[in-house]
Design a protein around this motif. Sequence first.
Motif, PDB file in Angstrom:
ATOM      1  N   PRO A   1      72.418  42.224   9.182  1.00 12.04           N
ATOM      2  CA  PRO A   1      71.443  41.470   8.384  1.00 12.04           C
ATOM      3  C   PRO A   1      72.068  40.482   7.403  1.00 12.04           C
ATOM      4  O   PRO A   1      71.351  39.724   6.760  1.00 12.04           O
ATOM      5  N   THR A   2      73.389  40.473   7.253  1.00 16.10           N
ATOM      6  CA  THR A   2      74.004  39.610   6.232  1.00 16.10           C
ATOM      7  C   THR A   2      74.880  38.512   6.835  1.00 16.10           C
ATOM      8  O   THR A   2      75.744  37.951   6.168  1.00 16.10           O
ATOM      9  N   ALA A   3      74.642  38.206   8.106  1.00 20.02           N
ATOM     10  CA  ALA A   3      75.459  37.169   8.756  1.00 20.02           C
ATOM     11  C   ALA A   3      75.016  35.766   8.364  1.00 20.02           C
ATOM     12  O   ALA A   3      75.807  34.831   8.400  1.00 20.02           O
ATOM     13  N   PHE A   4      73.772  35.620   7.969  1.00 23.28           N
ATOM     14  CA  PHE A   4      73.196  34.317   7.611  1.00 23.28           C
ATOM     15  C   PHE A   4      73.468  33.238   8.660  1.00 23.28           C
ATOM     16  O   PHE A   4      74.146  32.247   8.393  1.00 23.28           O
ATOM     17  N   PRO A   5      72.953  33.457   9.854  1.00 21.71           N
ATOM     18  CA  PRO A   5      73.134  32.447  10.900  1.00 21.71           C
ATOM     19  C   PRO A   5      72.328  31.195  10.594  1.00 21.71           C
ATOM     20  O   PRO A   5      71.216  31.281  10.074  1.00 21.71           O
ATOM     21  N   GLN A   6      72.916  30.048  10.888  1.00 20.62           N
ATOM     22  CA  GLN A   6      72.232  28.766  10.696  1.00 20.62           C
ATOM     23  C   GLN A   6      71.753  28.272  12.045  1.00 20.62           C
ATOM     24  O   GLN A   6      72.486  27.579  12.754  1.00 20.62           O
ATOM     25  N   LEU A   7      70.531  28.604  12.376  1.00 17.87           N
ATOM     26  CA  LEU A   7      69.997  28.172  13.676  1.00 17.87           C
ATOM     27  C   LEU A   7      69.929  26.649  13.738  1.00 17.87           C
ATOM     28  O   LEU A   7      69.639  25.999  12.735  1.00 17.87           O
ATOM     29  N   PRO A   8      70.199  26.087  14.903  1.00 16.47           N
ATOM     30  CA  PRO A   8      70.203  24.631  15.011  1.00 16.47           C
ATOM     31  C   PRO A   8      68.807  24.063  14.761  1.00 16.47           C
ATOM     32  O   PRO A   8      67.809  24.684  15.119  1.00 16.47           O
ATOM     33  N   PRO A   9      68.731  22.866  14.152  1.00 16.33           N
ATOM     34  CA  PRO A   9      67.404  22.286  13.885  1.00 16.33           C
ATOM     35  C   PRO A   9      66.675  21.820  15.135  1.00 16.33           C
ATOM     36  O   PRO A   9      65.477  21.611  15.097  1.00 16.33           O
ATOM     37  N   THR A  10      67.384  21.695  16.256  1.00 21.21           N
ATOM     38  CA  THR A  10      66.709  21.359  17.504  1.00 21.21           C
ATOM     39  C   THR A  10      66.743  22.556  18.432  1.00 21.21           C
ATOM     40  O   THR A  10      67.694  23.334  18.422  1.00 21.21           O
TER      41      THR A  10
END
Lengths: 181, 181, 181, 181
Positions: free
Chosen positions: D89-98
């Motif tokens: 739960p603490t990985a903080f993935p940055q999903l792509p905006p597209t």
Amino acid sequence: MASVRTPDPNPGWLSDIALEETRSRVPILYVEGVPVRVDALGQVEQVGVLLRGSPTTGAMTRTLISGRVMHGESVRGALMRNLEKDLGPTAFPQLPPTITPFTVAEYFPLPGVAPLHDPRQHAVALAYVVPVTGDCEPRQDALELTWLTPAEAADPEVLADLEGGRGTLLKQALSHLGCLP
Amino acid sequence: MASVRTPDPNPGWLSDIALEETRSRVPILYVEGVPVRVDALGQVEQVGVLLRGSPTTGAMTRTLISGRVMHGESVRGALMRNLEKDLGPTAFPQLPPTITPFTVAEYFPLPGVAPLHDPRQHAVALAYVVPVTGDCEPRQDALELTWLTPAEAADPEVLADLEGGRGTLLKQALSHLGCLP
Amino acid sequence: MASVRTPDPNPGWLSDIALEETRSRVPILYVEGVPVRVDALGQVEQVGVLLRGSPTTGAMTRTLISGRVMHGESVRGALMRNLEKDLGPTAFPQLPPTITPFTVAEYFPLPGVAPLHDPRQHAVALAYVVPVTGDCEPRQDALELTWLTPAEAADPEVLADLEGGRGTLLKQALSHLGCLP
Amino acid sequence: MASVRTPDPNPGWLSDIALEETRSRVPILYVEGVPVRVDALGQVEQVGVLLRGSPTTGAMTRTLISGRVMHGESVRGALMRNLEKDLGPTAFPQLPPTITPFTVAEYFPLPGVAPLHDPRQHAVALAYVVPVTGDCEPRQDALELTWLTPAEAADPEVLADLEGGRGTLLKQALSHLGCLP
């Protein structure tokens, strides 16, 4: 006697005359950035548009983040430098992990040839969407950064206000992001 | 008295001196093309690689289709012009319907800075995959066009033969096409 | 006694009951195609839109080429099969050399959740732009294929006529192609 | 009397029998994620690969983040759920905006048909690169997350260890990111 070999501290910068001459010879490479705010799933919630006053006429125009790639500078370096120039040092832009742009924007000096034009030059810009997580404090000649929802940004009046025909480019960004209404 | 206003018949062409000077000032915009033969389903069967002799040393090197975007020329126009220059007039290249390249290739003058380098200049190239359906007859300084299967093209020896580190670019093309072994 | 092991001649086809059940269990994978006519430089001149009569109500709706990927079928195979079904055998579609779609379209059964919806199912479609060079003769339930200029296709009335919210998808295609006015 | 209409708390989950049956009928839609660590300019420094022990044989295999898109679930939702399942739960993935994937991966049940295979099913996966900024603590059956430099990840031995032929997919990710050696 002053050395004539002092290394140029800003080797990529050109004098006005040299830049003018260069612009008449080759297309000039630019990077453009569309700053966005995203939610936890990466979906775009807001798009940042700059409001800029013309130094000569005082007229206000909207624009995107945009700047020249200098000699010796990487595309990523140019994108980051221009993001920092226009959004300030605490915007924390998340540059995309791939250098492939979402589109290539071609600006020609004559209006009407293509949707985009730049009276100063033939320019070709690599365009990127850049999520920002920090506080944006525009510096220099950018007076203000406005955050718009995708629906607000897609308003024909807003799009028409963007200089050089960049309304087309902003629409392409919204479409690429899946949020063009 | 000879007119100094005679319009330049090739306005994008530069004298050697002007080109040299320009190369020291800004990154030069290129297009690069990877010609491919595809089957009925669009899957790549062969990749075209040029074999070129150096005019000075006579050494043979492999390369991709590559050329400068001239002042006033569109990216599509530059890509088509360079494809015709290197593949001849009957290759019938199918330019992609989108102008977004599969990658952007950065060439720096110093070797070792990046995978790609060009001793003459800082160049930034938009790279495209281009299916060709006709007969290819290389002109000018390209001696030969070799069609390789993806597996042959991905051979480390072939990749190492590509000038300026373009083996990396060819590998990216194969990977983008889903046929890098 | 009839063999129960006779191989199914159309292994990917499902009975209505099996399809109904499957649709309630998993998202169904689709491919969608936007047929285009391009000029010599690859620039889009026309976009093909299908006009289809509803078998139940008789109402006419516009749509894109669209179909399910069957079990065991490749994405390319499904795209080609659906292009042939809707454009006939002489359309000569040029499938893209890469399998990466220009966008992914998500259809949910409830209207209003997302721009796209499909009352029958949760569907996820890989969307491709496909240049066609031959003659198109729609078969089956497609009554007509209309070729529109990008400006005509982007007309809000045309976009609103596309079934399931596909006007959004067509706009994304035009934007990706750099010809959304 | 217990209601037979109690809403299913996990409507997307299927019983083993229903899943088995569905797998024989349609291709199953997956999402795959390649977690990366990037530097300030967005350039990839490290790639995350999971090490997983087989529950039956105890053999160790490497894999990427991978999971099914459930009925009613969005692609973004499925990607985030699977990232959290495998990275904590603490990985903080940055999903792509597209939502456009960098590639589409096709897995067939029979080995040898295509580079990728999955003995359980015909699966089609949308593959994404996902920068993570937080701490990763694999849960469930993932024993360990290993961060590799691009050069280490491209090692043929590492690539060969990836299950289902995913070495090919990892190579495509590295190439897309411009860091395949």
